[in-house]
Design a protein around this motif. Structure first.
Motif, PDB file in Angstrom:
ATOM      1  N   GLY A   1      36.193  27.732  39.327  1.00  0.00           N
ATOM      2  CA  GLY A   1      37.554  27.844  39.822  1.00  0.00           C
ATOM      3  C   GLY A   1      38.388  28.879  39.098  1.00  0.00           C
ATOM      4  O   GLY A   1      39.617  28.797  39.069  1.00  0.00           O
ATOM      5  N   VAL A   2      37.753  29.890  38.478  1.00  0.00           N
ATOM      6  CA  VAL A   2      38.515  30.918  37.781  1.00  0.00           C
ATOM      7  C   VAL A   2      39.139  31.882  38.794  1.00  0.00           C
ATOM      8  O   VAL A   2      40.261  32.325  38.639  1.00  0.00           O
ATOM      9  N   MET A   3      38.380  32.205  39.829  1.00  0.00           N
ATOM     10  CA  MET A   3      38.927  33.070  40.874  1.00  0.00           C
ATOM     11  C   MET A   3      38.206  32.785  42.178  1.00  0.00           C
ATOM     12  O   MET A   3      37.210  32.065  42.206  1.00  0.00           O
ATOM     13  N   ASP A   4      38.747  33.359  43.288  1.00  0.00           N
ATOM     14  CA  ASP A   4      38.062  33.077  44.544  1.00  0.00           C
ATOM     15  C   ASP A   4      36.983  34.120  44.799  1.00  0.00           C
ATOM     16  O   ASP A   4      36.824  35.089  44.064  1.00  0.00           O
ATOM     17  N   MET A   5      36.255  33.883  45.873  1.00  0.00           N
ATOM     18  CA  MET A   5      35.057  34.668  46.150  1.00  0.00           C
ATOM     19  C   MET A   5      35.338  36.173  46.238  1.00  0.00           C
ATOM     20  O   MET A   5      34.637  36.979  45.636  1.00  0.00           O
ATOM     21  N   SER A   6      36.396  36.556  46.995  1.00  0.00           N
ATOM     22  CA  SER A   6      36.595  37.990  47.211  1.00  0.00           C
ATOM     23  C   SER A   6      37.086  38.675  45.938  1.00  0.00           C
ATOM     24  O   SER A   6      36.682  39.799  45.621  1.00  0.00           O
ATOM     25  N   GLN A   7      37.938  37.978  45.171  1.00  0.00           N
ATOM     26  CA  GLN A   7      38.373  38.523  43.869  1.00  0.00           C
ATOM     27  C   GLN A   7      37.162  38.777  42.984  1.00  0.00           C
ATOM     28  O   GLN A   7      37.004  39.846  42.395  1.00  0.00           O
ATOM     29  N   ALA A   8      36.305  37.750  42.925  1.00  0.00           N
ATOM     30  CA  ALA A   8      35.150  37.853  42.047  1.00  0.00           C
ATOM     31  C   ALA A   8      34.244  38.987  42.492  1.00  0.00           C
ATOM     32  O   ALA A   8      33.714  39.738  41.670  1.00  0.00           O
ATOM     33  N   GLU A   9      34.079  39.128  43.808  1.00  0.00           N
ATOM     34  CA  GLU A   9      33.198  40.189  44.308  1.00  0.00           C
ATOM     35  C   GLU A   9      33.722  41.573  43.961  1.00  0.00           C
ATOM     36  O   GLU A   9      32.974  42.438  43.517  1.00  0.00           O
ATOM     37  N   SER A  10      35.024  41.775  44.162  1.00  0.00           N
ATOM     38  CA  SER A  10      35.524  43.128  43.893  1.00  0.00           C
ATOM     39  C   SER A  10      35.515  43.403  42.394  1.00  0.00           C
ATOM     40  O   SER A  10      35.240  44.516  41.950  1.00  0.00           O
ATOM     41  N   GLN A  11      35.758  42.364  41.588  1.00  0.00           N
ATOM     42  CA  GLN A  11      35.652  42.553  40.148  1.00  0.00           C
ATOM     43  C   GLN A  11      34.217  42.881  39.751  1.00  0.00           C
ATOM     44  O   GLN A  11      33.974  43.737  38.896  1.00  0.00           O
ATOM     45  N   GLY A  12      33.285  42.210  40.407  1.00  0.00           N
ATOM     46  CA  GLY A  12      31.874  42.459  40.125  1.00  0.00           C
ATOM     47  C   GLY A  12      31.515  43.909  40.399  1.00  0.00           C
ATOM     48  O   GLY A  12      30.836  44.560  39.603  1.00  0.00           O
ATOM     49  N   LYS A  13      31.997  44.421  41.538  1.00  0.00           N
ATOM     50  CA  LYS A  13      31.686  45.810  41.890  1.00  0.00           C
ATOM     51  C   LYS A  13      32.270  46.772  40.853  1.00  0.00           C
ATOM     52  O   LYS A  13      31.644  47.760  40.476  1.00  0.00           O
ATOM     53  N   ARG A  14      33.490  46.469  40.386  1.00  0.00           N
ATOM     54  CA  ARG A  14      34.088  47.343  39.369  1.00  0.00           C
ATOM     55  C   ARG A  14      33.253  47.338  38.094  1.00  0.00           C
ATOM     56  O   ARG A  14      33.023  48.369  37.462  1.00  0.00           O
ATOM     57  N   LEU A  15      32.774  46.121  37.738  1.00  0.00           N
ATOM     58  CA  LEU A  15      31.966  46.030  36.520  1.00  0.00           C
ATOM     59  C   LEU A  15      30.636  46.758  36.674  1.00  0.00           C
ATOM     60  O   LEU A  15      30.178  47.423  35.750  1.00  0.00           O
ATOM     61  N   TYR A  16      30.019  46.629  37.846  1.00  0.00           N
ATOM     62  CA  TYR A  16      28.756  47.336  38.094  1.00  0.00           C
ATOM     63  C   TYR A  16      28.973  48.827  37.903  1.00  0.00           C
ATOM     64  O   TYR A  16      28.155  49.535  37.345  1.00  0.00           O
ATOM     65  N   LYS A  17      30.126  49.298  38.386  1.00  0.00           N
ATOM     66  CA  LYS A  17      30.435  50.723  38.272  1.00  0.00           C
ATOM     67  C   LYS A  17      30.601  51.093  36.797  1.00  0.00           C
ATOM     68  O   LYS A  17      30.065  52.074  36.312  1.00  0.00           O
ATOM     69  N   ARG A  18      31.315  50.221  36.090  1.00  0.00           N
ATOM     70  CA  ARG A  18      31.594  50.466  34.685  1.00  0.00           C
ATOM     71  C   ARG A  18      30.316  50.515  33.861  1.00  0.00           C
ATOM     72  O   ARG A  18      30.206  51.259  32.906  1.00  0.00           O
ATOM     73  N   LEU A  19      29.351  49.679  34.264  1.00  0.00           N
ATOM     74  CA  LEU A  19      28.093  49.632  33.510  1.00  0.00           C
ATOM     75  C   LEU A  19      27.087  50.639  34.059  1.00  0.00           C
ATOM     76  O   LEU A  19      25.888  50.538  33.817  1.00  0.00           O
ATOM     77  N   ASP A  20      27.598  51.617  34.829  1.00  0.00           N
ATOM     78  CA  ASP A  20      26.765  52.724  35.286  1.00  0.00           C
ATOM     79  C   ASP A  20      25.632  52.318  36.200  1.00  0.00           C
ATOM     80  O   ASP A  20      24.583  52.950  36.213  1.00  0.00           O
ATOM     81  N   LEU A  21      25.818  51.246  36.958  1.00  0.00           N
ATOM     82  CA  LEU A  21      24.773  50.903  37.919  1.00  0.00           C
ATOM     83  C   LEU A  21      24.928  51.820  39.129  1.00  0.00           C
ATOM     84  O   LEU A  21      26.042  52.115  39.548  1.00  0.00           O
ATOM     85  N   PRO A  22      23.826  52.270  39.697  1.00  0.00           N
ATOM     86  CA  PRO A  22      23.925  53.164  40.845  1.00  0.00           C
ATOM     87  C   PRO A  22      24.468  52.416  42.073  1.00  0.00           C
ATOM     88  O   PRO A  22      24.187  51.238  42.250  1.00  0.00           O
ATOM     89  N   ASP A  23      25.235  53.104  42.890  1.00  0.00           N
ATOM     90  CA  ASP A  23      25.777  52.538  44.125  1.00  0.00           C
ATOM     91  C   ASP A  23      26.430  51.167  43.893  1.00  0.00           C
ATOM     92  O   ASP A  23      26.022  50.162  44.480  1.00  0.00           O
ATOM     93  N   PRO A  24      27.462  51.117  43.016  1.00  0.00           N
ATOM     94  CA  PRO A  24      28.036  49.831  42.625  1.00  0.00           C
ATOM     95  C   PRO A  24      28.577  49.018  43.797  1.00  0.00           C
ATOM     96  O   PRO A  24      28.622  47.784  43.733  1.00  0.00           O
ATOM     97  N   GLU A  25      28.983  49.705  44.883  1.00  0.00           N
ATOM     98  CA  GLU A  25      29.540  48.963  46.025  1.00  0.00           C
ATOM     99  C   GLU A  25      28.483  48.079  46.682  1.00  0.00           C
ATOM    100  O   GLU A  25      28.769  47.002  47.175  1.00  0.00           O
ATOM    101  N   ASN A  26      27.262  48.582  46.741  1.00  0.00           N
ATOM    102  CA  ASN A  26      26.245  47.890  47.535  1.00  0.00           C
ATOM    103  C   ASN A  26      25.105  47.281  46.731  1.00  0.00           C
ATOM    104  O   ASN A  26      24.326  46.511  47.266  1.00  0.00           O
ATOM    105  N   ILE A  27      25.019  47.635  45.448  1.00  0.00           N
ATOM    106  CA  ILE A  27      23.843  47.177  44.704  1.00  0.00           C
ATOM    107  C   ILE A  27      23.810  45.647  44.621  1.00  0.00           C
ATOM    108  O   ILE A  27      22.751  45.032  44.570  1.00  0.00           O
TER     109      ILE A  27
END
Lengths: 544, 318
Positions: A115-141
């Motif tokens: 219950g820290v955040m809802d699904m869409s918040q968590a997803e967009s935060q996840g994508k930002r983190l993927y980008k930050r950690l240099d994962l390729p194609d952070p939007e879709n990976i």
């Protein structure tokens, strides 16, 4: 943690595996736990989450997290703590991600379920983190399944997952041990960034002192469930107080002197233009036009990252995977491509030792049976003669007759590998292929094995084809080096030529990626590599 | 690893080969039985001449392999032939019977499969508790009794003692669904009791064996609730073995119901098979035998396909 004691159920009884260890960790600081397997470092690491693996129990001491006593907390309280305030990064991301779910679904699980955040918040935060950690194609990976991304990417995705709820403490349990050196750097950099930017405290567990030195403020050395020493990371690297720490620091610098040197032109094995592929001709090509010569009494190290085809080369030479092209020539005689067509004498002269001694030994056979089998198979040796020869073999590998009736489960990892070596020696081979024989072992044990192999070469004039991803091992044992990348040989030559400048581009990358004891090594390396590459702002901003 | 259509194609070819082998075995098996149809129909008092004439009329004087090949040829073209005993079209004879058998199997499966999976998950969730042990004990007891025993116990309790359900399950094609279900309640219940144990124990075992895997530990360290771990993390990965056991039990529901059908005088395929064997009615035996075998082959193929679909590695290649 105060006077922590943990018992594990082993060999039919409870044995203490952590014997009264005190750990103190301040907010925002990083503690490195280092030791060999069985030192209890992993057990201590997850105990900080109030968790014990099945078959273990906490028997004494206290674990206090931010004023809360974890040993007496009920399951529900602990559950609410885990994943939110303390999170965990496991050694094998491939095994620790659920194969049935997409990465992003596993990322959002902790924040949404707690219950820290809802699904869409968590997803967009996840994508930002993927980008930050240099994962390729952070939007879709995140829409991929764990088996669809590489090991290093998966490990970074797990670091991202651990950061999801902005925890106060992250436990890193050997997060780079299973990775190639070049991949290890990416993940180490991601971890270091994560810790720095989130200002979280961390426990970093590893058996590799050089790796721990890169991320930790303080280091604790553990052995047999007890603390050996603790201290500031830089101070400890510079001036270790205990002998054991000094031993850890100095591993793989030793090399048994080589007595016999190869004679020019005394070629034992030639690999000529060998190509091989899985799934028959037209399948996936794994080896392309490999050519190399092995001289008698010599050691060739085949180095490369996972997927470079080095183990496939071993399979092609032994005939387990018949090459699609090219030939294997042994003492001037061309060998049939498949081991099935080779005669017993040929099979005898070419032996193999594997990476995992656990799997390579039949758990239901005693050492006597394991070693007796090649003796009766190749030489028809039975009864008393066989037994005497087995004892002789055991002495060659620095064990003794007491081991005859033991089962593999009653041996340590290093002893098992020694038995595997003895099994290969039993055939009196001219050549032994060693496939990552030290990778599964602790450093000090691995050192012993390397020394043993060198001694055996001196005594028995056997040749080695030494397959490894570990450059330290290569330095220690090889006469010649073959560097492989994507199924091809990129460089081939005497050790001293390969390992001194000017380097081949790829060899240089490999060499530079091996962690050094210098705590500033990673920062310097990243600084050089990144050059002018701009950082994309602190992680904490992407988390909001 | 072959692609899915290739794999299904291969299995189908193997399935056809299996079916032909089975039909051959049935033909040989019936040939080995003592006595013959003509004797059975005409009775003890018939003269040898009459029997011989009747045998010629039925084609029984030909060697068995000639009859088998003719039959196989006809079967391939869709002609199942006629019953030797009563001259009725076999396809028509079997059609309604098969429908009845499938109806009974389906009624049992619709309850048994979800119930077994649910109980299996609960047993895994509350492992080693009283609840788990109770479920294990109950299901093990029901699976240990022979079917007819379970059937008679149910009849004694639910139809003789309390008269809730009829002890004879007579259904006709024109009955409304509700009455049909009422009629098959007892045989269906018997089957449920027999098959639930298998599927439930497999679900439990498959889930528990996964509970030691690193991703389950990861989920626990993420603070996920235990129930969610079982349902969301363990069960999807346990699907493959569970599907196989479910499908095996479905096959059993179709082909293994002979005893239950006899006990409840249910007009299904099993009864027909038993009657035809005792009458030496070879074409009917062969046809029903092949249908049973075909059911097995098809259901196992379904299990293989479903297992593949349940595996994300195969569903989403790199």
């Amino acid at each position: 943690m105060q006077g922590l004691r943990i018992e594990g159920f082993q060999e039919e009884r409870w044995q203490e595996i952590v014997k009264g260890v005190d750990v103190e960790l301040d907010r925002g600081r990083v503690l490195g736990l280092i030791g060999e397997s069985g030192a209890g470092k992993s057990t201590i690491g997850i105990a900080s989450m109030g968790f014990c693996r099945p078959g273990c129990r906490i028997t004494g001491g206290s674990i206090t997290f931010d004023g809360l006593e974890l040993t007496s907390s009920n399951d529900e309280n602990l559950r609410q703590l885990r994943g939110v305030r303390i999170s965990y990064v496991a050694q094998s991301a491939a095994a620790s991600f659920n194969p049935a779910h997409r990465l992003i679904a596993q990322y959002v699980e902790a924040p949404v379920q707690h219950g820290v955040m809802d699904m869409s918040q968590a997803e967009s935060q996840g994508k930002r983190l993927y980008k930050r950690l240099d994962l390729p194609d952070p939007e879709n990976i995140g829409n991929r399944y764990p088996h669809q991304v590489s090991g290093g990417q998966l490990q970074r995705a797990m670091v991202a997952m651990a950061m999801a709820c902005k925890p106060d403490l992250i436990v890193f349990d050997e997060p780079t041990t299973a990775l190639d050196v070049t991949t290890q750097i990416e993940v180490l950099a991601a971890i270091k960034d994560a810790i720095r930017e989130l200002n979280t405290a961390a426990i970093y567990i590893s058996h590799d002192l050089a790796v721990v030195a890169q991320v930790s403020d303080r280091i604790m050395v553990l052995r047999y469930g007890e603390m050996v020493e603790i201290g500031d990371a830089r101070a400890m690297i510079a001036a270790p107080r205990e002998d054991y720490t000094r031993a850890l620091l100095s591993v793989r610098k030793v090399r048994e002197d080589k007595v016999h040197h190869a004679e020019e032109g005394d070629t034992l094995l030639e690999v000529r233009d060998v190509s091989a592929s899985y799934g028959g001709p037209g399948g996936v090509p794994v080896l392309e036009d490999i050519t190399l010569d092995l001289t008698r009494c010599n050691t060739i190290a085949v180095v490369g990252e996972s997927g470079s085809g080095k183990s496939t080369l071993a399979r092609a030479i032994t005939g387990l995977l018949p090459p699609t092209k090219g030939s294997i020539v042994f003492e001037g005689k061309e060998l049939p491509p498949s081991f099935k067509q080779r005669d017993k004498e040929m099979l005898r002269r070419l032996q193999m030792i594997y990476q995992m001694p656990d799997v390579a030994l039949n758990p239901r056979q005693t050492v006597q049976q394991v070693l007796g089998r090649p003796l009766s198979f190749y030489f028809g040796m039975e009864g008393k003669a066989q037994r005497e020869r087995v004892v002789e073999l055991l002495e060659q590998i620095e064990l003794n007759a007491r081991y005859l009736d033991r089962f593999p489960s009653e041996l340590s990892g290093g002893e098992k590998q020694r038995v595997c070596i003895a099994r290969a020696l039993a055939a009196k081979p001219d050549m032994i292929i060693c496939d990552e024989v030290t990778s599964a072992l602790d450093q000090l044990v691995a050192d012993g094995i390397l020394r043993l192999l060198q001694r055996l070469q001196n005594e028995l004039k056997v040749s080695y084809l030494f397959i490894t991803h570990d450059l330290a091992t290569v330095k220690a044992i090889s006469d010649e080096i073959v560097v492989m990348l994507n199924g091809r040989v990129v460089e081939h030559g005497p050790r001293d030529v390969i390992l001194s400048p000017p380097y081949h581009e790829y060899t240089e990358l490999l060499l530079a990626s091996v962690p050094e004891m210098d705590p500033d090594w990673l920062d310097n390396l990243l600084h050089t590599r990144a050059g002018a590459r701009l950082r994309e702002g602190p992680i904490s901003e992407q988390l909001t | 690893m072959d692609s899915l259509p290739v794999m299904v194609g291969k299995r189908l070819v193997f399935g056809v080969v299996t079916l032909i082998a089975i039909s051959l075995m049935i033909a040989v098996g019936v040939e080995l039985l003592p006595g013959d149809l003509a004797q059975a129909i005409l009775g003890q008092s018939a003269t040898p001449e009459t029997v011989a004439a009747f045998r010629r009329e039925l084609g029984l004087d030909l060697p068995w392999y000639t009859r088998y090949i003719t039959w196989l040829g006809n079967f391939m073209t869709g002609d199942m032939g006629t019953s030797l005993a009563n001259k009725r079209e076999i396809s028509e004879l079997i059609g309604t019977r098969l429908g009845n058998t499938i109806f009974l199997a389906a009624s049992a499966a619709i309850v048994a499969v979800p119930l077994a999976v649910f109980l299996g998950m609960m047993a895994a969730l509350y492992r080693e508790t009283l609840f788990d042990k109770m479920i294990s004990m109950t299901t093990l007891s029901t699976i240990s009794f022979p079917e007819f025993f379970v059937a008679y116990i149910l009849i004694v309790l639910l139809s003789v003692q309390w008269s809730v359900f009829p002890s004879i399950s007579n259904i006709a094609p024109d009955m409304p669904l509700g009455r049909k279900l009422y009629a098959v309640a007892l045989p269906a219940l018997t089957l449920i009791l027999v098959v639930v144990a298998h599927m439930m124990r497999m679900t439990r075992a498959a889930i528990i064996s996964l509970m030691m895997s690193p991703y389950i530990e990861m989920a626990r360290l993420k603070g996920i609730k235990r129930s969610r771990i079982i349902i969301h993390h363990a069960f999807p990965n346990a699907l493959s073995p569970v599907i196989n056991v479910i499908v095996l039990n479905l096959a059993y529901l179709v082909v293994g119901v002979v005893v239950v059908e006899v006990v409840f005088v249910y007009p299904g395929l099993g009864q027909l098979l038993v009657d035809s064997v005792s009458k030496r009615d070879l074409p009917v035996v062969q046809a029903s035998g092949l249908i049973f075998a075909g059911t097995y082959v098809l259901l196992n193929l379904t299990a293989d396909v479903l297992s593949i679909l349940a595996n994300p590695r195969l569903r989403h290649p790199k």
